[in-house]
Scaffold this motif. Structure first.
Motif, mmCIF file in Angstrom:
data_model
loop_
_atom_site.group_PDB
_atom_site.id
_atom_site.type_symbol
_atom_site.label_atom_id
_atom_site.label_comp_id
_atom_site.label_asym_id
_atom_site.label_seq_id
_atom_site.Cartn_x
_atom_site.Cartn_y
_atom_site.Cartn_z
ATOM 1 N N ALA A 160 2.166 2.346 -3.485
ATOM 2 C CA ALA A 160 0.978 2.074 -4.530
ATOM 3 C C ALA A 160 0.741 4.198 -4.096
ATOM 4 O O ALA A 160 0.640 4.602 -4.681
ATOM 5 C CB ALA A 160 0.239 1.185 -4.033
ATOM 6 N N LEU B 254 0.911 -1.344 0.040
ATOM 7 C CA LEU B 254 0.080 -0.191 0.263
ATOM 8 C C LEU B 254 1.165 1.260 0.137
ATOM 9 O O LEU B 254 0.244 1.806 -0.808
ATOM 10 C CB LEU B 254 -1.174 -0.325 1.120
ATOM 11 C CG LEU B 254 -1.610 1.258 1.242
ATOM 12 C CD1 LEU B 254 -2.846 1.722 0.117
ATOM 13 C CD2 LEU B 254 -2.569 0.825 2.612
ATOM 14 N N GLU C 215 -6.001 -0.553 -1.365
ATOM 15 C CA GLU C 215 -6.570 0.655 -2.441
ATOM 16 C C GLU C 215 -6.780 1.097 -2.562
ATOM 17 O O GLU C 215 -6.777 2.551 -2.634
ATOM 18 C CB GLU C 215 -5.212 -0.372 -3.645
ATOM 19 C CG GLU C 215 -3.430 -0.460 -3.186
ATOM 20 C CD GLU C 215 -2.945 -0.819 -4.523
ATOM 21 O OE1 GLU C 215 -3.609 0.468 -5.716
ATOM 22 O OE2 GLU C 215 -2.715 -1.702 -4.551
#
Length: 147
Positions: A21, A18, A133
């Motif tokens: 991202a 995460l 996400e």
């Protein structure tokens, strides 16, 4: 433009993925962001903006890879002087009172160090959102307007 330093605590890799991202998303939005691996207290003290993304382990504890940073910040207590900070906490609501405990602890410490929490902590529940996400990235879009 200030750079956001992203610190992450991860046990099985979900928080690390995460964080990667989120870093990509922030950079895509024209914001300068970087992941900090093996963070030290000085990395937080020198950061222009701080984002902590951490999972929770045990009974509301921080993962081993971010615990030394947390303990170092507690003991050295570098005042952040109103530095912009934010936290994404990951957890499992079936654990009751310790849900997202790692992120809650880190947010409280950042506030004690006089960091300015610019957006309410995002708590992501693994019982509801298997993939964090889709929950985190819209929150990041709001965060970059506050940083």
């Amino acid at each position: 433009m200030a750079t956001t330093s992203i610190f992450y605590g991860s046990v099985y890799g979900a928080a690390e993925r995460l964080a990667e991202a989120v870093c990509d998303k922030m950079n895509d939005l024209g914001h300068d962001a970087k992941l900090i691996d093996n963070p030290q207290v000085e990395d937080v003290a020198r950061a222009e903006q701080v984002l902590v993304i951490t999972s929770t382990t045990g009974q509301g504890d921080l993962p081993d890879n971010i615990l030394p940073l947390y303990l170092g910040l507690q003991s050295q207590f570098p005042l952040l002087g109103g530095k912009a900070c934010a936290v994404i906490a990951m957890g499992d609501s079936s654990y009751g009172d310790t849900f997202c405990g790692g992120g809650k602890q880190f947010e409280q410490l950042l506030e004690e160090l006089q960091g300015k929490i610019v957006l309410p902590r995002l708590d992501i529940d693994a019982m509801v959102d298997f993939d964090p996400e889709p929950v985190a990235l819209p929150w990041i879009e709001k965060l970059v307007t506050q940083f």
